[in-house]
Scaffold this motif. Sequence first.
Motif, PDB file in Angstrom:
ATOM      1  N   ASP A 228      42.337 -11.463  -1.421  1.00 48.69           N
ATOM      2  CA  ASP A 228      42.758 -12.766  -1.914  1.00 48.69           C
ATOM      3  C   ASP A 228      43.770 -12.626  -3.036  1.00 48.69           C
ATOM      4  N   GLY A 229      43.453 -11.822  -4.030  1.00 49.04           N
ATOM      5  CA  GLY A 229      44.412 -11.528  -5.073  1.00 49.04           C
ATOM      6  C   GLY A 229      44.457 -12.510  -6.216  1.00 49.04           C
ATOM      7  N   SER A 230      43.669 -13.589  -6.163  1.00 52.88           N
ATOM      8  CA  SER A 230      43.670 -14.545  -7.270  1.00 52.88           C
ATOM      9  C   SER A 230      43.087 -13.941  -8.532  1.00 52.88           C
ATOM     10  N   THR A 279      32.162 -22.355  -1.080  1.00 57.38           N
ATOM     11  CA  THR A 279      32.877 -21.115  -1.351  1.00 57.38           C
ATOM     12  C   THR A 279      33.755 -20.808  -0.147  1.00 57.38           C
ATOM     13  N   GLY A 280      34.382 -19.635  -0.134  1.00 57.78           N
ATOM     14  CA  GLY A 280      35.223 -19.242   0.983  1.00 57.78           C
ATOM     15  C   GLY A 280      35.045 -17.779   1.311  1.00 57.78           C
ATOM     16  N   THR A 281      35.417 -17.379   2.508  1.00 59.15           N
ATOM     17  CA  THR A 281      35.211 -15.988   2.921  1.00 59.15           C
ATOM     18  C   THR A 281      36.090 -15.014   2.141  1.00 59.15           C
ATOM     19  N   ALA A 283      36.827 -15.614  -1.156  1.00 58.97           N
ATOM     20  CA  ALA A 283      36.638 -15.990  -2.556  1.00 58.97           C
ATOM     21  C   ALA A 283      35.804 -14.960  -3.309  1.00 58.97           C
ATOM     22  N   MET A 284      36.168 -14.734  -4.560  1.00 62.08           N
ATOM     23  CA  MET A 284      35.380 -13.816  -5.388  1.00 62.08           C
ATOM     24  C   MET A 284      33.976 -14.351  -5.626  1.00 62.08           C
ATOM     25  N   ASP A 285      33.808 -15.660  -5.507  1.00 58.49           N
ATOM     26  CA  ASP A 285      32.519 -16.292  -5.752  1.00 58.49           C
ATOM     27  C   ASP A 285      31.630 -16.357  -4.522  1.00 58.49           C
ATOM     28  N   LEU A 286      32.034 -15.719  -3.429  1.00 54.94           N
ATOM     29  CA  LEU A 286      31.242 -15.776  -2.198  1.00 54.94           C
ATOM     30  C   LEU A 286      29.831 -15.231  -2.407  1.00 54.94           C
ATOM     31  N   SER A 287      29.705 -14.074  -3.000  1.00 56.76           N
ATOM     32  CA  SER A 287      28.368 -13.496  -3.210  1.00 56.76           C
ATOM     33  C   SER A 287      27.506 -14.344  -4.142  1.00 56.76           C
ATOM     34  N   PRO A 288      28.011 -14.769  -5.314  1.00 51.77           N
ATOM     35  CA  PRO A 288      27.196 -15.652  -6.155  1.00 51.77           C
ATOM     36  C   PRO A 288      26.773 -16.939  -5.453  1.00 51.77           C
ATOM     37  N   ALA A 289      27.663 -17.505  -4.628  1.00 52.24           N
ATOM     38  CA  ALA A 289      27.332 -18.745  -3.921  1.00 52.24           C
ATOM     39  C   ALA A 289      26.230 -18.513  -2.896  1.00 52.24           C
ATOM     40  N   ILE A 290      26.375 -17.461  -2.094  1.00 53.22           N
ATOM     41  CA  ILE A 290      25.375 -17.155  -1.067  1.00 53.22           C
ATOM     42  C   ILE A 290      24.017 -16.884  -1.720  1.00 53.22           C
ATOM     43  N   TYR A 291      24.026 -16.067  -2.757  1.00 52.82           N
ATOM     44  CA  TYR A 291      22.767 -15.708  -3.410  1.00 52.82           C
ATOM     45  C   TYR A 291      22.095 -16.935  -4.025  1.00 52.82           C
ATOM     46  N   THR A 292      22.887 -17.780  -4.685  1.00 53.77           N
ATOM     47  CA  THR A 292      22.314 -18.974  -5.314  1.00 53.77           C
ATOM     48  C   THR A 292      21.735 -19.911  -4.275  1.00 53.77           C
ATOM     49  N   ASN A 293      22.435 -20.102  -3.165  1.00 54.39           N
ATOM     50  CA  ASN A 293      21.908 -20.946  -2.096  1.00 54.39           C
ATOM     51  C   ASN A 293      20.579 -20.403  -1.573  1.00 54.39           C
ATOM     52  N   SER A 294      20.514 -19.104  -1.336  1.00 51.23           N
ATOM     53  CA  SER A 294      19.271 -18.496  -0.828  1.00 51.23           C
ATOM     54  C   SER A 294      18.132 -18.659  -1.821  1.00 51.23           C
ATOM     55  N   GLN A 295      18.422 -18.472  -3.108  1.00 50.91           N
ATOM     56  CA  GLN A 295      17.389 -18.600  -4.132  1.00 50.91           C
ATOM     57  C   GLN A 295      16.912 -20.050  -4.257  1.00 50.91           C
ATOM     58  N   LEU A 305      25.102 -25.003   1.891  1.00 50.07           N
ATOM     59  CA  LEU A 305      26.183 -24.063   1.618  1.00 50.07           C
ATOM     60  C   LEU A 305      27.301 -24.257   2.639  1.00 50.07           C
ATOM     61  N   ILE A 306      28.522 -24.475   2.142  1.00 52.26           N
ATOM     62  CA  ILE A 306      29.711 -24.549   2.991  1.00 52.26           C
ATOM     63  C   ILE A 306      30.597 -23.357   2.644  1.00 52.26           C
ATOM     64  N   VAL A 307      30.964 -22.579   3.682  1.00 52.75           N
ATOM     65  CA  VAL A 307      31.823 -21.412   3.494  1.00 52.75           C
ATOM     66  C   VAL A 307      33.089 -21.619   4.313  1.00 52.75           C
ATOM     67  N   GLY A 308      34.219 -21.767   3.648  1.00 52.53           N
ATOM     68  CA  GLY A 308      35.481 -22.006   4.332  1.00 52.53           C
ATOM     69  C   GLY A 308      36.066 -20.730   4.904  1.00 52.53           C
ATOM     70  N   GLU A 309      36.356 -20.736   6.192  1.00 54.28           N
ATOM     71  CA  GLU A 309      36.950 -19.575   6.858  1.00 54.28           C
ATOM     72  C   GLU A 309      38.303 -19.237   6.253  1.00 54.28           C
ATOM     73  N   SER A 310      38.440 -17.983   5.802  1.00 50.32           N
ATOM     74  CA  SER A 310      39.685 -17.450   5.243  1.00 50.32           C
ATOM     75  C   SER A 310      40.113 -18.176   3.965  1.00 50.32           C
ATOM     76  N   MET A 311      39.204 -18.938   3.373  1.00 48.25           N
ATOM     77  CA  MET A 311      39.530 -19.691   2.162  1.00 48.25           C
ATOM     78  C   MET A 311      39.225 -18.868   0.917  1.00 48.25           C
ATOM     79  N   GLY A 312      40.044 -19.095  -0.107  1.00 47.10           N
ATOM     80  CA  GLY A 312      39.859 -18.412  -1.371  1.00 47.10           C
ATOM     81  C   GLY A 312      39.144 -19.281  -2.393  1.00 47.10           C
ATOM     82  N   HIS A 313      39.296 -18.894  -3.647  1.00 45.70           N
ATOM     83  CA  HIS A 313      38.592 -19.511  -4.763  1.00 45.70           C
ATOM     84  C   HIS A 313      38.984 -20.982  -4.911  1.00 45.70           C
ATOM     85  N   CYS A 314      37.986 -21.870  -4.891  1.00 41.50           N
ATOM     86  CA  CYS A 314      38.180 -23.313  -5.120  1.00 41.50           C
ATOM     87  C   CYS A 314      39.235 -23.915  -4.198  1.00 41.50           C
ATOM     88  N   TYR A 315      39.111 -23.627  -2.911  1.00 42.51           N
ATOM     89  CA  TYR A 315      40.086 -24.146  -1.960  1.00 42.51           C
ATOM     90  C   TYR A 315      40.028 -25.664  -1.837  1.00 42.51           C
TER      91      TYR A 315
END
Length: 340
Positions: A228-230, A279-281, A283-295, A305-315
């Motif tokens: 992503d590079g952001s 979050t997005g696939t 995005a740097m926040d993908l892991s925190p988002a997935i983990y928080t949703n599971s918890q 949880l919504i995960v945008g395909e090929s989306m970056g941070h705060c798409y």
Amino acid sequence: MNGISNSKPVFQADGSVIVPEFVLPVSPLLSEQAATFQRMRATVPAFDAAGEGLDATTRREQINTFMAPQIERLRAMFAVNIEKAELGGVEVLDLTPADGSHDPDRVLINLHGGAFTVGWDGVALVESIPMAALAGYRIVSVNYRMAPEHRHPAGVEDVAAVYAALLEHYAPGRIGIYGGSAGGALTAQAAAWLPAHGLPQAGAVGIFGAGGVPFHAGESAWTAGYIDGSFPAPPADGSPLEDITRGYFDSIDEKNDPSAWPGYHLDTLATFPPTLIITGTRAMDLSPAIYTNSQLLKAGVRSTLIVGESMGHCYHYQVTMPEGRDAVDQIIAFFRENLT
């Protein structure tokens, strides 16, 4: 060869993986607008996410200048009234649809992104203008205290002060809280803070581009740094990540302070209202988002949880892109369903 290596990943005894160089193609699942955006990135210089070496005032002005063209486009697209005000002793922006048609019984609190250091009021307006017009809600965006001048829990204390002031006019079940990036993390902190400090829980919260654990937690900080590079990838030599919050969480016991990172504490998460996480696939926040949703699900909370395909941070900031507009539409539908 098309730049693709024939070597295979090497799995280390400690569980780490040596990933060979490869080319990540543009996803065929993207809209044409999003695919065009991905192609354009080759000609757009990287935007320094951390602002290393700049003082806070200069950095904040730089971010607002960077956001100004997008705000101008949003003001042209969406007719809203924007007023500066104060609630609970905290500066806010109060946004409503220009035609005065907003819901009189419900309100959303916006917590802007910006690494707990910047974002007022450029990022705040990008997050609030579309929501006010499209949702037909009053949006109260909070100028919470940030680093380097302040430390946690200054920001969440300001959110609680604004929330308490709004309780004089709204039922708690009809107040929603949402934010992106640092504002998403702050939203999670607010959901933990309110009941822990004698305030009724909000009706629903939206955690976007973030989770209830730090941004560097999990593997997505690594992958996003390269695809992503952001935000920069963690240093290859294993040295600590640069603290883009400029010390906002200094002296915080990361895994043992639920007021800062509630995702590690099931008993705290159990007090959360219905929660939407985006979050997005890439995005740097993908892991925190997935983990928080599971918890949250483990804690018995209704979480989506919504995960945008090929989306970056705060798409979801990109409302002119179909994927971004879809995310905003889902945010609106979520609050309409849960702010009863």
